[in-house]
Design a protein around this motif. Structure first.
Motif, short mmCIF file in Angstrom:
data_model
loop_
_atom_site.label_atom_id
_atom_site.label_comp_id
_atom_site.label_asym_id
_atom_site.label_seq_id
_atom_site.Cartn_x
_atom_site.Cartn_y
_atom_site.Cartn_z
N ASP A 44 0.81 -1.21 0.00
CA ASP A 44 0.00 0.00 0.00
C ASP A 44 0.85 1.27 0.00
N VAL A 45 2.08 1.17 0.49
CA VAL A 45 2.94 2.36 0.57
C VAL A 45 4.11 2.33 -0.41
N GLN A 46 4.26 1.27 -1.16
CA GLN A 46 5.35 1.18 -2.13
C GLN A 46 5.38 2.36 -3.11
N PRO A 47 4.22 2.88 -3.54
CA PRO A 47 4.26 4.01 -4.48
C PRO A 47 4.86 5.29 -3.89
N ILE A 48 5.00 5.39 -2.58
CA ILE A 48 5.48 6.65 -1.99
C ILE A 48 6.95 6.62 -1.60
N THR A 49 7.65 5.53 -1.89
CA THR A 49 9.07 5.48 -1.59
C THR A 49 9.83 4.85 -2.75
N THR A 50 11.02 5.36 -2.99
CA THR A 50 11.84 4.80 -4.06
C THR A 50 12.63 3.59 -3.59
N ASN A 51 12.63 3.34 -2.28
CA ASN A 51 13.38 2.23 -1.71
C ASN A 51 12.48 1.47 -0.74
#
Length: 79
Positions: A44-51
């Motif tokens: 759910d939060v992968q789109p908001i972090t590059t790592n």
């Protein structure tokens, strides 16, 4: 550094989330997503972090002091 704490799934699409954090990424801001409890998942939060290594998932009853230490570990990681 931007710490994003969530306790449930976002109603926004992955594209909307990615667009919202893009200005921060452009200027090199490290985003640390913190998932509290079981109602949200790392995907759910992968789109908001590059790592994805920056994602932190904790139990809802996590000791606040320990949570702060875990967040700071993520903050200084890679410095």
């Amino acid at each position: 550094m931007l710490i994003v704490i969530i306790d449930k799934r976002s109603t926004n699409s992955a594209e909307e989330l990615a667009k919202a954090v893009k200005p921060f990424e452009v200027i090199g801001v490290k985003v640390i997503p913190v998932i509290v409890g079981n109602n949200a998942q790392p995907r759910d939060v992968q789109p908001i972090t590059t790592n994805t290594k920056n994602i932190l998932a904790v139990k809802k009853n996590e000791n606040p002091q320990i949570l702060g230490e875990k967040i700071m570990d993520k903050v200084v990681q890679g410095i």
